[in-house]
Every structure is written in structure tokens, then in C-alpha cells.
Design a protein around this motif. Structure first.
Motif, mmCIF file in Angstrom:
data_model
loop_
_atom_site.group_PDB
_atom_site.id
_atom_site.type_symbol
_atom_site.label_atom_id
_atom_site.label_comp_id
_atom_site.label_asym_id
_atom_site.label_seq_id
_atom_site.Cartn_x
_atom_site.Cartn_y
_atom_site.Cartn_z
ATOM 1 N N VAL A 197 -3.029 3.147 27.064
ATOM 2 C CA VAL A 197 -3.419 2.206 26.087
ATOM 3 C C VAL A 197 -4.785 1.342 26.777
ATOM 4 O O VAL A 197 -5.180 1.487 27.704
ATOM 5 N N THR B 81 -0.031 1.191 30.781
ATOM 6 C CA THR B 81 1.277 0.766 29.343
ATOM 7 C C THR B 81 0.356 -0.109 29.294
ATOM 8 O O THR B 81 -0.120 -1.297 29.430
ATOM 9 N N TYR C 214 -0.680 -5.494 18.850
ATOM 10 C CA TYR C 214 -0.332 -4.311 18.773
ATOM 11 C C TYR C 214 -0.721 -3.389 18.130
ATOM 12 O O TYR C 214 0.336 -2.990 17.038
ATOM 13 N N PRO D 72 -2.549 2.081 21.011
ATOM 14 C CA PRO D 72 -2.800 3.433 22.042
ATOM 15 C C PRO D 72 -3.875 3.659 22.337
ATOM 16 O O PRO D 72 -4.659 4.301 21.251
#
Length: 66
Positions: free
Chosen positions: A26, A41, A62, A21
Motif C-alpha cells: 500500500v 500493510t 482508504y 492499494p
């Protein structure tokens, strides 16, 4: 024997796609030393990364966690 779900796949030959993020957007890359690319996104970042590697298998990381 160690639980395979809790061990880092160090010998795994699949590409790693790092998605982090960054404010309202991102950034994604193929590693900590690779150039970071921006996306709106996480889904768009993943699509762009998979397009770049020819939709082969990859490990998605992530926010620093696989």
C-alpha cells in the motif's frame, strides 16, 4: 437538513491520511499532492502516518473513500 453521515466534512480541520492499494503493498500520504510512502500493510501505513502527526485525530481515506 442533509444527513451528516453522507456529507463530506469539508470544514473538518482534522488531517487526512490517504491509503491506497498498490499491488501487494500500500502507499499512504497526507493528500493527493503529498509524497507517497510505501508500507507492507494498511495497518503499518496507518501506524506510520499517526506516528508522523503525533497520534492526533485524523480522517482515514482508504481507496478514495472516507
Amino acid at each position: 437538513m442533509a444527513n451528516p453521515l453522507l456529507t463530506w466534512p469539508a470544514a473538518d480541520a482534522r488531517r487526512r491520511i490517504h491509503i491506497e492499494p498498490a499491488g501487494a503493498r500500500v502507499v499512504w500520504s497526507f493528500g493527493p499532492r503529498d509524497m507517497q510512502r510505501h508500507a507492507d500493510t494498511a495497518g503499518q501505513a496507518l501506524d506510520a502516518a499517526l506516528d508522523r502527526i503525533g497520534h492526533e485525530d485524523a480522517v482515514i481515506i482508504y481507496g478514495g473513500r472516507p
